[in-house]
Design a protein around this motif. Structure first.
Motif, PDB file in Angstrom:
ATOM      1  N   ALA A  55       0.833  -1.201   0.000  1.00 53.05           N
ATOM      2  CA  ALA A  55       0.000   0.000   0.000  1.00 53.05           C
ATOM      3  C   ALA A  55       0.870   1.255   0.000  1.00 53.05           C
ATOM      4  O   ALA A  55       0.561   2.241  -0.691  1.00 53.05           O
ATOM      5  CB  ALA A  55      -0.947  -0.012   1.206  1.00 53.05           C
ATOM      6  N   MET A  56       1.963   1.222   0.763  1.00 59.06           N
ATOM      7  CA  MET A  56       2.897   2.353   0.773  1.00 59.06           C
ATOM      8  C   MET A  56       3.461   2.566  -0.622  1.00 59.06           C
ATOM      9  O   MET A  56       3.516   3.689  -1.113  1.00 59.06           O
ATOM     10  CB  MET A  56       4.038   2.102   1.749  1.00 59.06           C
ATOM     11  N   GLY A  57       3.867   1.485  -1.271  1.00 62.65           N
ATOM     12  CA  GLY A  57       4.406   1.580  -2.619  1.00 62.65           C
ATOM     13  C   GLY A  57       3.418   2.167  -3.607  1.00 62.65           C
ATOM     14  O   GLY A  57       3.750   3.050  -4.394  1.00 62.65           O
ATOM     15  N   ALA A  58       2.174   1.709  -3.539  1.00 62.67           N
ATOM     16  CA  ALA A  58       1.153   2.220  -4.455  1.00 62.67           C
ATOM     17  C   ALA A  58       0.909   3.709  -4.209  1.00 62.67           C
ATOM     18  O   ALA A  58       0.765   4.482  -5.169  1.00 62.67           O
ATOM     19  CB  ALA A  58      -0.147   1.436  -4.264  1.00 62.67           C
ATOM     20  N   ALA A  59       0.926   4.119  -2.946  1.00 61.48           N
ATOM     21  CA  ALA A  59       0.740   5.540  -2.633  1.00 61.48           C
ATOM     22  C   ALA A  59       1.925   6.364  -3.153  1.00 61.48           C
ATOM     23  O   ALA A  59       1.724   7.457  -3.667  1.00 61.48           O
ATOM     24  CB  ALA A  59       0.566   5.714  -1.121  1.00 61.48           C
ATOM     25  N   LEU A  60       3.125   5.837  -3.031  1.00 64.12           N
ATOM     26  CA  LEU A  60       4.300   6.549  -3.544  1.00 64.12           C
ATOM     27  C   LEU A  60       4.255   6.674  -5.064  1.00 64.12           C
ATOM     28  O   LEU A  60       4.648   7.689  -5.631  1.00 64.12           O
ATOM     29  CB  LEU A  60       5.585   5.833  -3.126  1.00 64.12           C
ATOM     30  N   ALA A  61       3.762   5.632  -5.725  1.00 64.46           N
ATOM     31  CA  ALA A  61       3.656   5.658  -7.189  1.00 64.46           C
ATOM     32  C   ALA A  61       2.712   6.752  -7.661  1.00 64.46           C
ATOM     33  O   ALA A  61       2.881   7.282  -8.758  1.00 64.46           O
ATOM     34  CB  ALA A  61       3.166   4.301  -7.704  1.00 64.46           C
ATOM     35  N   ASN A  62       1.754   7.085  -6.843  1.00 62.65           N
ATOM     36  CA  ASN A  62       0.746   8.076  -7.221  1.00 62.65           C
ATOM     37  C   ASN A  62       0.927   9.414  -6.522  1.00 62.65           C
ATOM     38  O   ASN A  62       0.020  10.249  -6.562  1.00 62.65           O
ATOM     39  CB  ASN A  62      -0.647   7.502  -6.952  1.00 62.65           C
TER      40      ASN A  62
END
Length: 142
Positions: free
Chosen positions: A134-141
């Motif tokens: 979830a952290m990764g997906a938030a960073l991607a966006n």
């Protein structure tokens, strides 16, 4: 497609495993991920990045690893204002004090933390894996 760097230090491999899950979330979020040990990157490599993740386990009396990671973080804090950062790491004892302290240092430097930090007691369990993604997906966006 933008690239998000996941820079980490690990002692036993648990934090490295978490870094891979953060990267998986970045990819699922539609960006490219570059996972790299802080031994193989300089803080200056993050200077132009809009968002990135940093990982370090708890060492000693709940602190960042002193010889490599702590100086790296100090340098990053010099340009962290306005950056979006995710923090993660593993621990074998204590209650996460090192991460709360690290989070405070980043806030004081003006960083925008993407979400609550992610910690795992030893190897990441299912909850930590999902939180890393979830952290990764938030960073991607970001």
């Amino acid at each position: 497609m933008s690239e998000v760097i996941v820079a980490f230090w690990t002692g036993t491999g648990n934090t490295a495993e978490m870094a891979e899950y953060v990267a998986e979330g970045i990819k699922e979020g539609g960006a490219e991920a570059k996972v790299v040990s802080v031994d193989d990157i300089s803080a200056a490599d993050l200077k132009d990045a809009k968002a990135f993740a940093l990982g370090c386990p708890s060492m000693g009396v709940e602190q960042l690893e002193e010889s490599t990671m702590e100086p790296f973080v100090e340098e990053v804090c010099g340009f962290a204002s306005g950056k979006t950062i995710g923090l993660f790491g593993s621990y074998g004892w204590g209650d996460g004090e090192w991460m709360r302290n690290w989070e405070s240092v980043c806030y004081e430097a003006g960083a925008n933390l993407i979400c609550d930090f992610v910690i795992a007691n030893e190897a990441p369990d299912d909850e930590a894996v999902e939180a890393c993604k979830a952290m990764g997906a938030a960073l991607a966006n970001a």
